[in-house]
Design an enzyme around this catalytic site. Structure first.
Site, short mmCIF file in Angstrom:
data_model
loop_
_atom_site.label_atom_id
_atom_site.label_comp_id
_atom_site.label_asym_id
_atom_site.label_seq_id
_atom_site.Cartn_x
_atom_site.Cartn_y
_atom_site.Cartn_z
N LYS A 172 62.00 28.72 17.48
CA LYS A 172 63.46 28.67 17.50
C LYS A 172 64.03 29.16 18.81
CE LYS A 172 64.12 31.93 14.38
NZ LYS A 172 62.78 32.40 14.16
N ARG A 209 69.44 35.65 7.98
CA ARG A 209 68.05 35.79 7.58
C ARG A 209 67.93 36.18 6.12
NH1 ARG A 209 65.67 36.79 12.65
NH2 ARG A 209 63.51 37.46 12.75
N ARG A 254 51.90 35.47 22.53
CA ARG A 254 53.21 35.45 23.20
C ARG A 254 53.34 36.57 24.22
NH1 ARG A 254 58.66 34.89 19.75
NH2 ARG A 254 58.12 36.90 18.87
N ARG A 294 55.53 42.05 22.88
CA ARG A 294 56.50 42.73 22.03
C ARG A 294 55.79 43.62 21.02
NH1 ARG A 294 60.71 38.39 19.74
NH2 ARG A 294 60.14 39.40 17.79
N ARG A 349 56.03 40.45 9.08
CA ARG A 349 57.18 39.60 9.36
C ARG A 349 57.11 38.30 8.57
NH1 ARG A 349 56.32 39.48 15.42
NH2 ARG A 349 58.01 38.01 15.68
P1 ADP Z 1 61.17 36.73 15.27
O1 ADP Z 1 62.01 35.58 14.81
O2 ADP Z 1 60.19 36.33 16.31
O3 ADP Z 1 60.60 37.58 14.20
P2 ADP Z 1 63.55 38.04 16.33
O4 ADP Z 1 63.60 38.32 17.77
O5 ADP Z 1 64.45 37.00 15.77
O6 ADP Z 1 62.05 37.75 16.03
O7 ADP Z 1 63.82 39.39 15.52
C1 ADP Z 1 63.10 40.56 15.76
C2 ADP Z 1 63.46 41.64 14.74
O8 ADP Z 1 64.87 41.94 14.82
C3 ADP Z 1 63.25 41.26 13.28
O9 ADP Z 1 61.92 41.44 12.87
C4 ADP Z 1 64.23 42.21 12.58
O10 ADP Z 1 63.73 43.52 12.53
C5 ADP Z 1 65.41 42.21 13.53
N1 ADP Z 1 66.38 41.14 13.17
C6 ADP Z 1 66.68 40.05 13.94
N2 ADP Z 1 67.60 39.27 13.32
C7 ADP Z 1 67.87 39.86 12.14
C8 ADP Z 1 68.70 39.54 11.03
N3 ADP Z 1 69.48 38.43 11.02
N4 ADP Z 1 68.72 40.39 9.96
C9 ADP Z 1 67.98 41.52 9.95
N5 ADP Z 1 67.15 41.87 10.95
C10 ADP Z 1 67.09 41.06 12.03
#
Ligand code: ADP
Ligand code: ZN
Length: 214
Positions: free
Chosen positions: A13, A88, A122, A155, A166
């Site tokens: 994404k 999410r 990554r 990361r 995750r």
């Molecule tokens: P990925 O999609 O690769 O897991 P992101 O960069 O989108 O990573 O998100 C990293 C972290 O940030 C998530 O694992 C969560 O802890 C937090 N996070 C991001 N977006 C949200 C969301 N919409 N609601 C709750 N936590 C979020």
């Protein structure tokens, strides 16, 4: 156009949102990036979310919704935006629906095995945020960003136990959004296991269709 990009971590994404966003002139709004910035800058929000993120858990809905609401109030989102990583959870989607009308949701389909392979390889640039992969998209010089010469890092939540967590969190909390948006006639599927170029081509078709409809 107001878009949501939905998909498992590692589905691509972020990479595709960044590329297509520049192409069509819409800002990419990544809640993950916003939270990571807060952690890096040591803000109050950053201190609250640091541990949660390292474990691969979700930040509480109220905090996340407040952050997005604030961000969507800024001028650069007037023509639309791409939400990357938000909503999410179902409560986040309902909160969003209470103050924004969304034009389309793109669902990036990608199996667990591919996700694990992608996330564990990554690498991210510390200075400009560019994303690489040790096998699929290697930088010209190992550990160094092609774009800006910055240092590449892994990361904290791209370690294997965080990755598995995750994925569990995604399946339990985020996957229900697929049915939620499909039921509202907003969902468009993309095969995200293909190469970036092929997924991009498919994505362009979806956006063209959406533009015609809107
Ligand atoms: P990925 O999609 O690769 O897991 P992101 O960069 O989108 O990573 O998100 C990293 C972290 O940030 C998530 O694992 C969560 O802890 C937090 N996070 C991001 N977006 C949200 C969301 N919409 N609601 C709750 N936590 C979020
Ligand atoms: Zn860089």
């Amino acid at each position: 156009m107001r878009l949501i990009f939905l998909g498992a971590p590692g589905a691509g994404k972020g990479t595709l949102a960044s590329t297509i966003g520049k192409e069509i002139g819409l800002p990419q709004l990544s809640t993950g990036d916003l939270f990571r910035d807060a952690v890096k800058n040591g803000t109050e929000l950053g201190l609250r979310v640091k541990g949660i993120m390292e474990k691969g858990e979700l930040v509480p809905d109220e905090l996340t919704v407040a952050l997005v609401r604030e961000r969507l109030g800024r001028a650069d989102t007037a023509q639309g935006y791409i939400l990357d990583g938000f909503p999410r959870t179902i409560p986040q989607a309902e909160a969003l629906a209470s103050f924004q009308r969304i034009d389309g949701v793109v669902n990036f389909q990608c199996g667990d095995e591919v996700v694990v392979r992608r996330l564990s390889g990554r690498r991210i640039c510390r200075s400009c945020g560019a994303i690489y992969h040790v096998e699929n998209m290697p930088p010209r010089r190992e550990g160094i960003c092609d774009r800006c010469g910055g240092e590449l890092y892994i990361r904290d939540d791209d370690r294997i136990d965080s990755i598995r967590n995750r994925l569990r969190v995604y399946q339990a909390q985020t996957e229900p959004l697929i049915g939620y948006y499909r039921g509202r006639g907003l969902l468009h599927d993309i095969d995200a296991e293909q190469t970036v170029e092929k997924s991009l081509a498919q994505l362009r078709k979806v956006l063209k269709k959406l533009r015609k409809a809107g």
